[in-house]
Write a protein that holds these residues in place. Structure first.
Motif, PDB file in Angstrom:
ATOM      1  N   THR A  93      -2.074  -1.328  -3.634  1.00 24.06           N
ATOM      2  CA  THR A  93      -2.959  -0.171  -3.501  1.00 24.06           C
ATOM      3  C   THR A  93      -2.122   1.096  -3.623  1.00 24.06           C
ATOM      4  O   THR A  93      -1.083   1.214  -2.959  1.00 24.06           O
TER       5      THR A  93
ATOM      6  N   ALA B 207      -0.834  -0.726  -9.861  1.00 26.83           N
ATOM      7  CA  ALA B 207      -2.036  -0.490  -9.060  1.00 26.83           C
ATOM      8  C   ALA B 207      -3.193  -1.390  -9.464  1.00 26.83           C
ATOM      9  O   ALA B 207      -4.153  -1.552  -8.692  1.00 26.83           O
TER      10      ALA B 207
ATOM     11  N   HIS C 137       0.863  -1.186   0.000  1.00 21.71           N
ATOM     12  CA  HIS C 137       0.000   0.000   0.000  1.00 21.71           C
ATOM     13  C   HIS C 137       0.897   1.233   0.000  1.00 21.71           C
ATOM     14  O   HIS C 137       1.661   1.463   0.942  1.00 21.71           O
TER      15      HIS C 137
ATOM     16  N   THR D 102      -3.866   7.999   4.637  1.00 15.94           N
ATOM     17  CA  THR D 102      -4.837   7.322   3.765  1.00 15.94           C
ATOM     18  C   THR D 102      -6.187   8.034   3.767  1.00 15.94           C
ATOM     19  O   THR D 102      -6.881   8.064   2.753  1.00 15.94           O
TER      20      THR D 102
ATOM     21  N   GLN E 237      -2.463   5.337  -3.529  1.00 19.93           N
ATOM     22  CA  GLN E 237      -3.255   6.538  -3.281  1.00 19.93           C
ATOM     23  C   GLN E 237      -2.386   7.775  -3.452  1.00 19.93           C
ATOM     24  O   GLN E 237      -1.188   7.746  -3.120  1.00 19.93           O
TER      25      GLN E 237
ATOM     26  N   PRO F 227      -8.250   5.002  -3.955  1.00 19.93           N
ATOM     27  CA  PRO F 227      -7.484   4.316  -5.003  1.00 19.93           C
ATOM     28  C   PRO F 227      -8.072   4.536  -6.397  1.00 19.93           C
ATOM     29  O   PRO F 227      -7.324   4.706  -7.372  1.00 19.93           O
TER      30      PRO F 227
END
Length: 286
Positions: free
Chosen positions: A208, A202, A173, A265, A210, A271
């Motif tokens: 993941t 991704a 992540h 996050t 972001q 995402p």
């Protein structure tokens, strides 16, 4: 050889055994008598200079009266991981990589989960080869030969296999700052290649990505990038500095990094929205 330094896990195990001895109020000599080991041997173990085999951990735990099942299993498991570290692909690079970098490689290889925040460069595990070359040239601090750059890029590509391996690929992540999407490089198309590489990664179910937008404002990680590596029995926070790496093992400190990542996050685009932003950026750069 650079790689002859004891690994982080090896040092951690020795330190933990030393702590157990001290908590029991035993001197090295007294512990030596109980464990039927020489004081020199115990000293080397506690200083992380000996790669203790799992079967050799049990008698020490018995001698120190450790009955906590979870603690026993943790120490024995870590001893097994230390043994496994001596057989990984990185062994062939021992003479060319720093001890801190080798520690990172070893930990990544056995991690079940990795969380990272990046603001200066795209995460190493998600880097395109051309981008990796540009980063290595820019951050090395010395004039590297093409052969040396080839070597570092090769190691980085081998590290990335933990994302694509058939058995238990790592759960990865990444939160990246939006500034990276506008990073100026000597060859502009390198950034586009890197963005495409990021989008492709991704799409993997275990990855993941972001984007933390420029509008996010202040956050707990203003001090810079970091990574959290979760193994079966250990959790490590890793911080890369200009001339060295720092691996943080103290639980309270690790909790602060975990809390910071949770906030990041929440402040970041989802995402799905992040993937759309990346794709739009690629389309613009064409």
């Amino acid at each position: 050889m650079i790689g002859d330094e004891p690994s982080l896990r090896q040092r951690w195990l020795g330190s933990r055994l030393a702590q157990l001895r001290r908590e029991l109020g035993l001197s090295l000599q007294e512990a030596s008598n109980r464990a039927e080991r020489s004081t020199a041997s115990l000293s080397r173990i506690e200083n992380g200079l000996v790669a203790l085999r799992p079967r050799d951990v049990r008698p020490l735990l018995d001698a120190y009266g450790v009955v906590d099942t979870d603690l026993r299993e943790t120490l024995i498991a870590v001893a097994g991981e230390v043994q496994a570290e001596r057989r990984g692909w990185w062994v062939e690079h021992n003479d060319r990589l720093s001890p801190s970098y080798l520690d990172l490689v070893r930990l990544e290889a056995t991690a079940t989960r990795i969380r990272t925040f990046e603001v200066g460069v795209f995460p190493g595990l998600l880097q395109h080869e051309r981008y990796a070359r540009a980063v290595i040239r820019a951050t090395s601090g010395t004039s590297l030969s093409e052969e040396e750059i080839d070597h570092f890029v090769s190691v980085r590509k081998q590290r990335q296999q933990i994302l694509t391996r058939d058995k238990d690929p790592v759960d990865f992540h990444a939160v990246i700052h939006e500034t990276l999407l506008h990073q100026c490089l000597d060859e502009p198309d390198v950034r586009t290649d890197q963005l495409r590489c990021l989008v492709e990664h991704a799409e993997r179910p275990n990855v993941t990505v972001q984007v933390l937008p420029l509008t996010a404002g202040t956050h707990p990680a203003l001090t810079g990038a970091f990574a959290l590596l979760t193994m079966h029995r250990l959790e490590i926070a890793h911080v890369e500095l200009m001339t060295s790496d720092v691996s943080i093992e103290e639980p309270a400190s690790i909790q602060r990094y975990q809390n910071a990542f949770a906030v990041l996050t929440e402040l970041s685009l989802s995402p799905e929205a992040s993937a759309e932003l990346l794709s739009n950026k690629i389309d613009i750069e064409g």
